[in-house]
Scaffold this active site. Structure first.
Site, short mmCIF file in Angstrom:
data_model
loop_
_atom_site.label_atom_id
_atom_site.label_comp_id
_atom_site.label_asym_id
_atom_site.label_seq_id
_atom_site.Cartn_x
_atom_site.Cartn_y
_atom_site.Cartn_z
N ARG A 169 0.81 -1.22 0.00
CA ARG A 169 0.00 0.00 0.00
C ARG A 169 0.85 1.27 0.00
NH1 ARG A 169 -2.36 -3.72 -1.18
NH2 ARG A 169 -4.27 -4.60 -0.32
N SER A 218 -11.21 0.40 3.02
CA SER A 218 -10.42 -0.17 4.12
C SER A 218 -9.68 0.94 4.86
CB SER A 218 -9.43 -1.19 3.59
OG SER A 218 -10.11 -2.31 3.05
N GLU A 288 -4.57 3.23 6.35
CA GLU A 288 -4.52 3.02 4.90
C GLU A 288 -5.20 4.19 4.19
OE1 GLU A 288 -6.33 -0.13 1.66
OE2 GLU A 288 -5.34 -0.94 3.44
#
Length: 296
Positions: A169, A218, A288
Site C-alpha cells: 500500500r 479499508s 490506509e
C-alpha cells in the site's frame, strides 16, 4: 492565495466544496480546484504556477479523509479527458482517471486475465498506482508495467515499475507528482473464467462490505500476520461511534459517516480504534486511508 495562471482550457474554481467529491461526504473546501482538459493543459498550468503553491491530486475520493479546514493550494482532479483504456496485444494503457472496474472490464473484454482484482478497487488507476492498491490476493505492482506522471514542475516522465518503490500500500512517488496514465500487462485467458472471477469478487464485496454507506474503504493496513478487521473486532470496536462516525457493524475495517459526521469525527474515531487495538493486542495499526488538509 491569489492565483494568476495562464488561460486554462479546463476548469479552475476558487473555494470549491470537496465533500460532494469524496466518498465520506465530509470535509472542507479546496482553496482552488483545477480540472484540466488534458495532459498538456495540466503541464502548462503547473509550469506557470508559483512553485511555492502546494498541489494535491484527487481521484474518486474513495480512500480519503479531507479535513474540515479544507485543502490549501491547488487540488487537481482528473476528469473524462483522463479516462479510458487502449489495448494492444497483452498491454493495456489506462488514463489515471479510469475507474478500476473499467480497467478490469476492458481486460476481460479482450480476453486478458490477471486484472480481475481491479473489480474490487473502488478508486481510479491513478490512485491505485500511487498507493499500490490491492484486493483479493493481488496488488497493482503485480500487473503494472510503468506509470506516466506529471511532476510539480510540469515535466512529464514515464517511470518503470522497478523505480516506483512499491511496498504494501505504498509507492515512492512524490506527494505532488500527478499520475496521468499507467501501462499494465495481462495474461491471455478464457473470458468465461475471467467473468466468473469478477462476478465472485463483486458478490463477495457486496456481502462483506458496507458499499451503500458513506465510507472510505479499508481504513487500516493489515499488519504482518494479521487482519486489521479482526484486531478491531477483538478490541470491541464493532459499532463504536464518535459524533456521527461509526465503525461498521458489517465490516470492522470500514468507518462510516452515518449522515452528520465531520471529518474530525471520522479521524478521531479512527484514532480511538487504533488506541484500543494497541491496548488490547499491542499492535499499532497504520492508516490506509489518506488524511489530507487542515483541521477546522
Amino acid at each position: 492565495m491569489t492565483l494568476a495562471p495562464p488561460q486554462v482550457r479546463g476548469r479552475l474554481t476558487a473555494g470549491a466544496l470537496l465533500a460532494p467529491l469524496v466518498w465520506f461526504k465530509s470535509g472542507g473546501a479546496a482553496e482552488w480546484l483545477f480540472e484540466p482538459a488534458d495532459v498538456a493543459d495540466l503541464q502548462d498550468f503547473l509550469r506557470a504556477l508559483d512553485p511555492a503553491v502546494p498541489v494535491k491530486p484527487l481521484g474518486l475520493g474513495s480512500n480519503l479523509i479531507v479535513r474540515d479546514g479544507g485543502l490549501p493550494g491547488v487540488t487537481v482532479r482528473l476528469g473524462k479527458g483522463f479516462s479510458g483504456v487502449d489495448v494492444t496485444g497483452d498491454r493495456l494503457v489506462a488514463g489515471a482517471g479510469t475507474p478500476g472496474i473499467l480497467l478490469a472490464s476492458t481486460a476481460r473484454d479482450h480476453g486478458l486475465a490477471g486484472l480481475e482484482f481491479m473489480r474490487g478497487i473502488p478508486g481510479t488507476v491513478g490512485g491505485a498506482v500511487r498507493m499500490n492498491a490491492g484486493a483479493y490476493g493481488r496488488e497493482t505492482a503485480d500487473v503494472l508495467v510503468d506509470a506516466t506522471v506529471v511532476l510539480r514542475s510540469g515535466e512529464q516522465r514515464v517511470i518503470d515499475l522497478d523505480a516506483l518503490g512499491f511496498t504494501y500500500r505504498h509507492s515512492d512517488l512524490p506527494d505532488d507528482a500527478i499520475v496521468v496514465a499507467a501501462g499494465f500487462r495481462g495474461t491471455p485467458g478464457d473470458k468465461t473464467a475471467i467473468t466468473a472471477e469478477m462476478d465472485r469478487i463483486a458478490a463477495e464485496r457486496e456481502a462483506s462490505q458496507p458499499l451503500r454507506s458513506r465510507t472510505g474503504g479499508s481504513t487500516f493496513k493489515n499488519p504482518p500476520g494479521h487482519k486489521a478487521w479482526a484486531l478491531v473486532d477483538a478490541a470491541g470496536c464493532r459499532g463504536l461511534t464518535v459524533g456521527g462516525a461509526q465503525v461498521s457493524e458489517k465490516h470492522t475495517n470500514f468507518l462510516i459517516n452515518t449522515g452528520t459526521a465531520t471529518s474530525a469525527d471520522i479521524e478521531a474515531l479512527g484514532e480511538e480504534v487504533r488506541a484500543r487495538v494497541k491496548a488490547q493486542s499491542g499492535i499499532e495499526l497504520e492508516w490506509e486511508i489518506q488524511r489530507v488538509g487542515t483541521p477546522k
